[in-house]
Design a protein around this motif. Structure first.
Motif, short mmCIF file in Angstrom:
data_model
loop_
_atom_site.label_atom_id
_atom_site.label_comp_id
_atom_site.label_asym_id
_atom_site.label_seq_id
_atom_site.Cartn_x
_atom_site.Cartn_y
_atom_site.Cartn_z
N LEU A 231 13.54 35.45 57.55
CA LEU A 231 14.40 35.71 55.96
C LEU A 231 15.45 34.96 56.32
O LEU A 231 15.97 33.50 55.46
N LYS A 232 16.33 34.11 57.83
CA LYS A 232 17.20 33.26 58.15
C LYS A 232 16.62 32.50 58.41
O LYS A 232 17.51 30.60 58.05
N ASN A 233 15.43 32.19 58.68
CA ASN A 233 15.22 30.81 59.38
C ASN A 233 14.05 30.66 58.03
O ASN A 233 13.76 29.36 58.38
N ASN A 234 13.97 30.62 56.88
CA ASN A 234 12.93 30.22 55.58
C ASN A 234 14.28 30.53 54.36
O ASN A 234 13.24 30.74 52.77
N GLN A 235 14.82 30.25 55.15
CA GLN A 235 15.35 30.32 53.88
C GLN A 235 14.88 29.11 52.15
O GLN A 235 15.08 29.04 50.85
N GLN A 236 15.13 27.85 52.72
CA GLN A 236 14.65 26.62 51.94
C GLN A 236 13.65 26.79 51.09
O GLN A 236 13.75 26.95 50.00
N ASN A 295 22.46 24.88 44.51
CA ASN A 295 22.42 25.20 45.44
C ASN A 295 21.55 24.53 46.63
O ASN A 295 21.85 24.61 47.65
N GLY A 296 20.57 24.06 45.69
CA GLY A 296 19.36 23.51 46.77
C GLY A 296 20.46 22.12 47.21
O GLY A 296 19.55 22.26 49.07
N ILE A 297 21.08 22.06 46.72
CA ILE A 297 21.72 20.66 47.59
C ILE A 297 22.36 20.84 48.23
O ILE A 297 22.69 20.31 49.77
N VAL A 298 23.14 21.93 48.27
CA VAL A 298 24.16 21.77 49.00
C VAL A 298 24.04 23.52 50.92
O VAL A 298 24.74 24.04 50.98
N MET A 299 22.40 23.72 50.14
CA MET A 299 22.22 24.94 51.24
C MET A 299 21.73 24.75 52.45
O MET A 299 22.62 25.92 53.49
N GLU A 300 21.83 23.73 53.50
CA GLU A 300 22.34 23.67 54.82
C GLU A 300 24.17 24.25 54.30
O GLU A 300 23.79 24.75 55.65
N LYS A 301 24.34 23.67 53.93
CA LYS A 301 26.14 23.55 54.26
C LYS A 301 26.47 25.77 53.71
O LYS A 301 27.55 25.70 54.39
N THR A 302 25.94 26.05 53.49
CA THR A 302 26.20 27.15 52.61
C THR A 302 25.79 28.54 54.31
O THR A 302 25.03 28.52 55.11
#
Length: 491
Positions: A231-236, A295-302
């Motif tokens: 789940l942690k490695n496949n969030q996007q 949230n798709g744009i800022v996903m990596e920052k959350t």
């Protein structure tokens, strides 16, 4: 001697039978086989033979002489022989004992001849495996040791040959085996081991689990301890799957709303009408799609924690949306399948599971789709109890007729007077089960409905479980049952 007197046994009785060896004289032994005389006959010369031995000599092409006479004796050639009844009586009275080891029999020969057919110490073959043993051991051998004996599997109650037991155990569906994942024992090989290891509903602590995003397309399975890493490695990737799924849902919702426009003029009842004019589904979809895009744009920052909270909110929104879509879909299917001629052919699928639910009390009854007695007639349906109801509970299938509140009740005649007929269809078209009744006009079940539907009334003993299961007719085929309901239409 005629043929009927000829003996199948060749030769005399064994010498070992004699209790007293001093009795063994030429007088009681055969001149041919030298054994104790059997069915004594006498030659002209006075010597005695077993009848079978004398006949064998007579049947030879060359003449034979009496073995006990001098060669120059005139009576020596074997010609005429005669039954020796005195000799036979003498032989029958000889004192003998059983030759079978361990047998205590001691008596005269005539009694021994009866005894030997039932002597518990005589050696006999097993009728199944042909192994020889004492007769007294045969019963125990047949029950415990014979490899050809019939036994019953303790797990599945199937009868089989003992030598095939090992092979049967390798495939027996009820054999209790340990789980190869967690080593838990006492689990039948068939459904219970599968249920124990089921990724979704199983109780095996080390079983593979489905990813929580499975319903939107993620096919990953792994033990619980590996799932958090996935789940942690496949969030996007999971968010992309959610976005695609919601876009598809929006398209489906728009299609359904267009289709619903065709039925706006039809009566759906108060509950159906309120669902048709609900604007929430589209608003929910707009909100979810908007949030996903943001949230798709800022996903990596959350953070992982924020992402988890957001996914729970999205999951709840999807659940609400799916309920509304499903309800509207069912309403469309109901309208498409509604009958307006007083006849309903009710197809009930997955009978075995629904019967288990009825027995366990999870869902005791099932309602049929509603139908009408005519275009502007009574609105009715049926209710079936697959484990019975009332006096039929546990022994019969019960079926009841229900009058529902309809749009045209004000112009119909009350109480309801139309005859109702239930037919359980034989899917081989051989012998249908038919039952029915005429309404009791004093019953409240046939008055004009005040609430959504009246109290159900009908046949609590429609068909017994035993008749349904034992019947050669195909009332249930491919786990499906068909019930036809006919209502007389004369309003």
């Amino acid at each position: 001697m005629n043929g009927s007197e000829a003996q199948k046994t060749i030769g005399g009785y064994p010498r070992e039978l004699l209790k007293n060896k001093s009795d063994l004289t030429e007088r009681i032994t055969c001149g041919v086989c030298d054994l104790i005389l059997r069915d004594v006959v006498q030659h002209e010369c006075g010597h005695r033979f077993c009848s079978s031995c004398a006949e064998a000599l007579q049947n030879e092409p060359q003449p034979h002489f009496c073995p006990r006479c001098p060669p120059d004796s005139l009576e020596a050639p074997i010609r005429n022989i005669y039954p020796d009844f005195a000799g036979r009586k003498e032989i029958r009275l000889l004192q003998v004992r059983c030759v079978n080891s361990g047998c205590p029999f001691d008596g005269i020969l005539s009694d021994y001849l009866t005894h030997q057919d039932s002597c518990q110490h005589s050696r006999v073959p097993c009728p199944a495996c042909d192994k020889h043993m004492k007769r007294v051991e045969l019963e125990d051998h047949s029950l415990k040791d014979c490899t050809e004996r019939t036994i019953t599997c303790r797990w599945c109650n199937r009868e089989l040959i003992h030598r095939n037991m090992k092979q049967h155990n390798s495939v027996c569906p009820k054999l209790e085996i340990p789980c190869e994942i967690c080593k838990k024992s006492n689990l039948p090989r068939d459904e219970k081991i599968k249920l124990h290891q089921d990724p979704e509903n199983g109780d095996c602590p080390r079983r593979k689990r489905f990813c929580k995003f499975r319903r939107v397309g993620c096919e990953f399975t792994a033990p619980q301890e590996q799932m958090s890493g996935h789940l942690k490695n496949n969030q996007q990737e999971h968010m992309n799957l959610l976005l695609d799924d919601n876009i598809n849902m929006r398209t489906e919702l728009e299609f359904m709303k267009k289709k619903l426009e065709k039925y706006e003029s039809m009566e759906l009842g108060e509950k159906g009408a309120s669902a048709l004019h609900c604007d929430n589904p589209e608003e929910i979809v707009k909100m979810v799609v908007k949030n996903l895009k943001q949230n798709g744009i800022v996903m990596e920052k959350t953070s992982v924690e924020e992402t988890t909270k957001h996914l729970k909110a999205v999951d709840q929104a999807m659940a609400v949306k799916n309920v509304v879509i499903t309800e509207q879909f069912l309403q469309i299917k109901s309208l498409e399948n509604t009958s307006y001629n007083g006849i309903l052919v009710w197809k009930i699928t997955n009978i075995s599971q629904k019967r288990r639910d009825a027995i366990s009390g999870k869902q005791t009854s099932i309602y049929s789709p509603y139908f009408f007695t005519s275009c502007y007639g009574y609105r009715v349906c049926c209710r079936i109890y697959l484990n019975g109801d009332g006096m039929g509970e546990g022994t019969h299938i019960s079926i009841f007729f229900v009058i529902m509140k309809g749009a045209n009740d004000a112009i119909l005649q009350w109480p309801f007077r139309n005859k109702i007929i239930f037919v359980l269809l034989d899917q081989n078209n051989q012998e249908h089960i038919i039952d029915g009744f005429r309404p009791d006009e004093t019953s409240s079940s046939f008055r004009r409905p005040i609430s959504d539907m009246n109290i159900a009334i009908g046949c609590p003993l429609f068909i017994s479980m035993s008749k349904l299961e034992a019947s050669p007719n195909a009332y249930i085929k491919d786990d499906t049952m068909f019930i036809k309901v006919c209502v007389e239409c004369h309003e």
